[in-house]
Design a protein around this motif. Structure first.
Motif, PDB file in Angstrom:
ATOM      1  N   SER A   1      59.085  30.695   0.426  1.00 29.39           N
ATOM      2  CA  SER A   1      60.083  31.665   0.881  1.00 29.39           C
ATOM      3  C   SER A   1      59.970  32.987   0.110  1.00 29.39           C
ATOM      4  O   SER A   1      60.103  34.070   0.695  1.00 29.39           O
ATOM      5  CB  SER A   1      61.493  31.087   0.731  1.00 29.39           C
ATOM      6  N   ARG A   2      59.703  32.929  -1.196  1.00 33.25           N
ATOM      7  CA  ARG A   2      59.612  34.191  -1.947  1.00 33.25           C
ATOM      8  C   ARG A   2      58.352  34.963  -1.575  1.00 33.25           C
ATOM      9  O   ARG A   2      58.334  36.191  -1.656  1.00 33.25           O
ATOM     10  CB  ARG A   2      59.687  33.938  -3.450  1.00 33.25           C
ATOM     11  N   GLU A   3      57.305  34.244  -1.153  1.00 34.97           N
ATOM     12  CA  GLU A   3      56.095  34.931  -0.699  1.00 34.97           C
ATOM     13  C   GLU A   3      56.378  35.693   0.590  1.00 34.97           C
ATOM     14  O   GLU A   3      55.906  36.820   0.778  1.00 34.97           O
ATOM     15  CB  GLU A   3      54.969  33.916  -0.501  1.00 34.97           C
TER      16      GLU A   3
ATOM     17  N   VAL B   1      52.489  36.863  -7.113  1.00 35.42           N
ATOM     18  CA  VAL B   1      52.793  36.325  -5.786  1.00 35.42           C
ATOM     19  C   VAL B   1      51.755  36.806  -4.776  1.00 35.42           C
ATOM     20  O   VAL B   1      51.201  36.020  -3.999  1.00 35.42           O
ATOM     21  CB  VAL B   1      54.214  36.747  -5.339  1.00 35.42           C
ATOM     22  N   LEU B   2      51.450  38.083  -4.789  1.00 32.97           N
ATOM     23  CA  LEU B   2      50.477  38.637  -3.850  1.00 32.97           C
ATOM     24  C   LEU B   2      49.075  38.096  -4.125  1.00 32.97           C
ATOM     25  O   LEU B   2      48.320  37.797  -3.190  1.00 32.97           O
ATOM     26  CB  LEU B   2      50.483  40.162  -3.929  1.00 32.97           C
ATOM     27  N   HIS B   3      48.755  37.945  -5.395  1.00 31.90           N
ATOM     28  CA  HIS B   3      47.448  37.391  -5.751  1.00 31.90           C
ATOM     29  C   HIS B   3      47.328  35.949  -5.266  1.00 31.90           C
ATOM     30  O   HIS B   3      46.289  35.535  -4.727  1.00 31.90           O
ATOM     31  CB  HIS B   3      47.235  37.467  -7.261  1.00 31.90           C
ATOM     32  N   ASP B   4      48.389  35.165  -5.458  1.00 31.89           N
ATOM     33  CA  ASP B   4      48.374  33.761  -5.036  1.00 31.89           C
ATOM     34  C   ASP B   4      48.187  33.647  -3.526  1.00 31.89           C
ATOM     35  O   ASP B   4      47.423  32.798  -3.046  1.00 31.89           O
ATOM     36  CB  ASP B   4      49.676  33.066  -5.448  1.00 31.89           C
ATOM     37  N   VAL B   5      48.895  34.502  -2.792  1.00 33.04           N
ATOM     38  CA  VAL B   5      48.797  34.451  -1.324  1.00 33.04           C
ATOM     39  C   VAL B   5      47.390  34.810  -0.869  1.00 33.04           C
ATOM     40  O   VAL B   5      46.782  34.097  -0.057  1.00 33.04           O
ATOM     41  CB  VAL B   5      49.827  35.406  -0.673  1.00 33.04           C
ATOM     42  N   THR B   6      46.862  35.906  -1.367  1.00 33.16           N
ATOM     43  CA  THR B   6      45.542  36.348  -0.921  1.00 33.16           C
ATOM     44  C   THR B   6      44.444  35.367  -1.329  1.00 33.16           C
ATOM     45  O   THR B   6      43.508  35.124  -0.568  1.00 33.16           O
ATOM     46  CB  THR B   6      45.211  37.749  -1.480  1.00 33.16           C
ATOM     47  N   THR B   7      44.583  34.770  -2.509  1.00 32.45           N
ATOM     48  CA  THR B   7      43.573  33.812  -2.968  1.00 32.45           C
ATOM     49  C   THR B   7      43.648  32.513  -2.173  1.00 32.45           C
ATOM     50  O   THR B   7      42.633  31.999  -1.692  1.00 32.45           O
ATOM     51  CB  THR B   7      43.759  33.513  -4.465  1.00 32.45           C
ATOM     52  N   ARG B   8      44.855  31.973  -2.030  1.00 29.69           N
ATOM     53  CA  ARG B   8      45.028  30.679  -1.356  1.00 29.69           C
ATOM     54  C   ARG B   8      44.626  30.730   0.113  1.00 29.69           C
ATOM     55  O   ARG B   8      44.014  29.793   0.638  1.00 29.69           O
ATOM     56  CB  ARG B   8      46.473  30.215  -1.489  1.00 29.69           C
TER      57      ARG B   8
ATOM     58  N   ASN C   1      43.137  41.490   0.784  1.00 29.21           N
ATOM     59  CA  ASN C   1      44.030  42.330  -0.005  1.00 29.21           C
ATOM     60  C   ASN C   1      45.446  42.212   0.545  1.00 29.21           C
ATOM     61  O   ASN C   1      45.689  41.432   1.479  1.00 29.21           O
ATOM     62  CB  ASN C   1      43.560  43.789   0.023  1.00 29.21           C
ATOM     63  N   ARG C   2      46.373  43.000   0.015  1.00 23.73           N
ATOM     64  CA  ARG C   2      47.755  42.873   0.471  1.00 23.73           C
ATOM     65  C   ARG C   2      47.922  43.321   1.926  1.00 23.73           C
ATOM     66  O   ARG C   2      48.772  42.773   2.640  1.00 23.73           O
ATOM     67  CB  ARG C   2      48.711  43.637  -0.458  1.00 23.73           C
ATOM     68  N   SER C   3      47.145  44.281   2.374  1.00 22.57           N
ATOM     69  CA  SER C   3      47.220  44.687   3.777  1.00 22.57           C
ATOM     70  C   SER C   3      46.787  43.556   4.704  1.00 22.57           C
ATOM     71  O   SER C   3      47.392  43.318   5.753  1.00 22.57           O
ATOM     72  CB  SER C   3      46.346  45.922   4.019  1.00 22.57           C
ATOM     73  N   HIS C   4      45.734  42.864   4.290  1.00 22.03           N
ATOM     74  CA  HIS C   4      45.266  41.713   5.067  1.00 22.03           C
ATOM     75  C   HIS C   4      46.330  40.613   5.069  1.00 22.03           C
ATOM     76  O   HIS C   4      46.547  39.935   6.079  1.00 22.03           O
ATOM     77  CB  HIS C   4      43.958  41.189   4.466  1.00 22.03           C
ATOM     78  N   ALA C   5      47.012  40.436   3.935  1.00 26.94           N
ATOM     79  CA  ALA C   5      48.073  39.429   3.835  1.00 26.94           C
ATOM     80  C   ALA C   5      49.227  39.761   4.779  1.00 26.94           C
ATOM     81  O   ALA C   5      49.786  38.884   5.442  1.00 26.94           O
ATOM     82  CB  ALA C   5      48.576  39.333   2.396  1.00 26.94           C
ATOM     83  N   VAL C   6      49.588  41.046   4.843  1.00 22.89           N
ATOM     84  CA  VAL C   6      50.644  41.469   5.758  1.00 22.89           C
ATOM     85  C   VAL C   6      50.218  41.225   7.210  1.00 22.89           C
ATOM     86  O   VAL C   6      50.991  40.723   8.031  1.00 22.89           O
ATOM     87  CB  VAL C   6      51.002  42.954   5.543  1.00 22.89           C
ATOM     88  N   ALA C   7      48.979  41.563   7.524  1.00 23.59           N
ATOM     89  CA  ALA C   7      48.474  41.353   8.887  1.00 23.59           C
ATOM     90  C   ALA C   7      48.518  39.875   9.250  1.00 23.59           C
ATOM     91  O   ALA C   7      48.888  39.504  10.369  1.00 23.59           O
ATOM     92  CB  ALA C   7      47.046  41.895   8.998  1.00 23.59           C
ATOM     93  N   TYR C   8      48.150  39.017   8.300  1.00 18.64           N
ATOM     94  CA  TYR C   8      48.208  37.568   8.527  1.00 18.64           C
ATOM     95  C   TYR C   8      49.637  37.124   8.810  1.00 18.64           C
ATOM     96  O   TYR C   8      49.901  36.379   9.758  1.00 18.64           O
ATOM     97  CB  TYR C   8      47.666  36.826   7.296  1.00 18.64           C
TER      98      TYR C   8
END
Length: 207
Positions: free
Chosen positions: A149-151, A181-188, A193-200
């Motif tokens: 949820s925090r991610e 948090v952003l590093h964990d999301v992008t790595t896992r 990068n964070r833009s790619h994470a947002v797009a996902y």
């Protein structure tokens, strides 16, 4: 009419020839062989028993192509259902119920990104999903999307254009925590990068 490219895989040549012969005359599909240069959109895997060899075949198909996989098996139960889903199968049919029309319906659903499950197993699958969410994921703050949820909260603010300092202040986190948090999301999730994470997150309907 758009014809779906289908590959039929079976261990015994009689089953493979039988399913192929049933599908080939139908205008909804185009049966492609293993040596055909065209990649299949859907693969039908026809087996008697769901065993280790079947699981290995399904995992190989998932790793080595974009085709959606439908499993046609003689016996389907709760164990087969869970294992097949884990192997990436999107459709399940019992051989005794696999008429040509039902095969075509399952193929069309798979090509459209939808799944097919025998009605008697669907309720049990939903029960297992609910139990998994309640007993395993909820206590850890994780959803089926793979995001805590925090991610999701952090990604929503990133999508709104907030920088690290602003996000940290808004959520009462340290800037280091936000970066982690952003590093964990992008790595896992193997994102760039964070833009790619947002797009996902947008694509998956999370934000």
């Amino acid at each position: 009419m758009t014809r779906t490219a289908v590959r039929v895989y079976a261990r015994d040549p009689i089953s493979e020839a039988g399913v192929t012969s049933a599908l080939r005359p139908r205008p909804e599909v185009r049966v492609v062989g293993p040596d055909d240069p065209e990649a299949p959109e859907v693969v039908l895997v026809v087996v008697d028993e769901f065993d280790d060899e079947t699981m290995n075949s399904l995992r190989f198909l998932r790793r080595n192509g974009e085709a959606r996989v439908i499993l046609v098996a003689s016996q389907l139960d709760d164990r087969v259902l869970v294992d097949a889903v884990e192997c990436g199968v999107v459709g399940l049919l019992r051989r005794s119920e696999a008429t040509t029309d039902r095969l075509l319906s399952a193929i069309a659903a798979a090509a459209a990104g939808e799944g097919t499950v025998p009605p008697d197993l669907l309720g049990r699958l939903l029960d297992q999903v609910g139990r998994l969410q309640r007993t395993v994921l909820d206590p850890r703050g994780i959803t089926f999307s793979g995001l805590a949820s925090r991610e999701v909260e952090v990604l929503k603010l990133v999508a709104d254009g907030w920088d690290t300092a602003q996000i940290a202040k808004e959520l009462c986190y340290s800037e280091r925590t936000v970066k982690n948090v952003l590093h964990d999301v992008t790595t896992r999730l193997q994102l760039r990068n964070r833009s790619h994470a947002v797009a996902y997150a947008v694509r998956e309907g999370l934000i």
